[in-house]
Design a protein around this motif. Structure first.
Motif, short mmCIF file in Angstrom:
data_model
loop_
_atom_site.label_atom_id
_atom_site.label_comp_id
_atom_site.label_asym_id
_atom_site.label_seq_id
_atom_site.Cartn_x
_atom_site.Cartn_y
_atom_site.Cartn_z
N ASN A 41 0.80 -1.22 0.00
CA ASN A 41 0.00 0.00 0.00
C ASN A 41 0.84 1.28 0.00
OD1 ASN A 41 -2.40 -1.59 0.01
ND2 ASN A 41 -2.10 -1.88 2.20
N HIS A 42 2.09 1.18 -0.37
CA HIS A 42 2.96 2.35 -0.53
C HIS A 42 2.40 3.20 -1.67
CE1 HIS A 42 6.64 4.64 -1.47
NE2 HIS A 42 7.14 4.21 -0.32
N ILE A 43 2.67 4.49 -1.64
CA ILE A 43 2.21 5.35 -2.73
C ILE A 43 2.93 4.96 -4.02
CG2 ILE A 43 1.66 7.28 -1.20
CD1 ILE A 43 4.26 8.62 -2.19
N PRO A 44 2.32 5.20 -5.16
CA PRO A 44 2.99 4.88 -6.43
C PRO A 44 4.31 5.63 -6.57
CG PRO A 44 0.67 5.27 -6.79
CD PRO A 44 0.96 5.69 -5.37
N VAL A 45 5.28 4.97 -7.20
CA VAL A 45 6.59 5.59 -7.36
C VAL A 45 7.28 5.03 -8.60
CG1 VAL A 45 7.77 3.90 -5.90
CG2 VAL A 45 8.76 6.16 -6.16
N GLU A 74 9.18 0.65 -10.84
CA GLU A 74 7.84 1.22 -10.95
C GLU A 74 6.99 0.46 -9.95
OE1 GLU A 74 3.71 1.53 -11.86
OE2 GLU A 74 4.81 -0.30 -12.31
N PHE A 75 6.31 1.20 -9.09
CA PHE A 75 5.45 0.57 -8.09
C PHE A 75 4.08 1.23 -8.11
CE2 PHE A 75 3.42 0.44 -3.95
CZ PHE A 75 3.37 -0.91 -3.74
N SER A 76 3.04 0.40 -8.14
CA SER A 76 1.65 0.85 -7.95
C SER A 76 0.79 -0.38 -7.72
CB SER A 76 1.14 1.67 -9.14
OG SER A 76 1.05 0.87 -10.29
N ASN A 77 -0.29 -0.19 -6.98
CA ASN A 77 -1.25 -1.26 -6.72
C ASN A 77 -0.59 -2.54 -6.20
OD1 ASN A 77 -3.43 0.36 -7.61
ND2 ASN A 77 -2.88 -0.12 -9.72
N ASN A 78 0.39 -2.38 -5.31
CA ASN A 78 1.11 -3.49 -4.70
C ASN A 78 1.85 -4.38 -5.69
OD1 ASN A 78 0.57 -2.67 -2.12
ND2 ASN A 78 -1.27 -3.91 -1.93
N GLU A 79 2.20 -3.80 -6.84
CA GLU A 79 3.02 -4.50 -7.83
C GLU A 79 4.29 -3.69 -8.06
OE1 GLU A 79 0.91 -5.46 -11.38
OE2 GLU A 79 -0.62 -6.58 -10.31
#
Length: 141
Positions: A41-45, A74-79
């Motif tokens: 649940n980290h913010i997108p980055v 690249e991180f978003s939606n726990n991926e």
């Protein structure tokens, strides 16, 4: 009780997918701006990576460590996706080969410095960083 949130991690290189894990609880990478820890649940980055280890923690004190040589995350939606020039798991690193690469890079760097050849010096510095990264990851406990 709800399932514990986790990260799905994938590392891709020009040779294909080097690593995948669907149950990561914490990912730690070194970006050009500094160390970055990513939990569910980290913010997108999106960030550029340094030549450095990538650590993925999961389960009961288990972790995987890879020598990652540049690229970006690249991180978003726990991926979490890492696109890297190369990535090598700790258990697949040939320490002798890395030590030989280190010696070659040091030799080339010294020669380039004496000739004031900045292009060769830059390439040798990158080769030295990659070799040291592989050696450091292989020797980690």
């Amino acid at each position: 009780m709800a399932d514990k949130a986790v990260l799905a991690v994938s590392i891709v290189t020009p040779d294909g997918e080097e690593y995948t894990n669907q149950n990561v609880e914490l990912a730690v990478v070194q970006t050009k701006s500094g160390d970055l820890g990513i939990m569910p649940n980290h913010i997108p980055v999106i960030a550029a990576l340094k030549i450095a280890p990538a650590i993925f923690k999961f389960g009961d004190q288990q972790s995987d460590i890879l020598a990652v040589n540049g690229g970006f995350i690249e991180f978003s939606n726990n991926e979490l996706t890492i696109v890297a020039d190369s990535a090598e798991p700790k258990n697949k690193i040939d320490v002798n080969r890395a030590a030989n690469a280190k010696e070659r890079a040091e030799h080339e760097l010294e020669k380039a410095r004496n000739l004031h050849d900045t292009d060769t010096m830059n390439r040798a510095e990158v080769a030295l960083q990659r070799a040291l990264n592989r050696i450091n990851v292989a020797n980690r406990r």
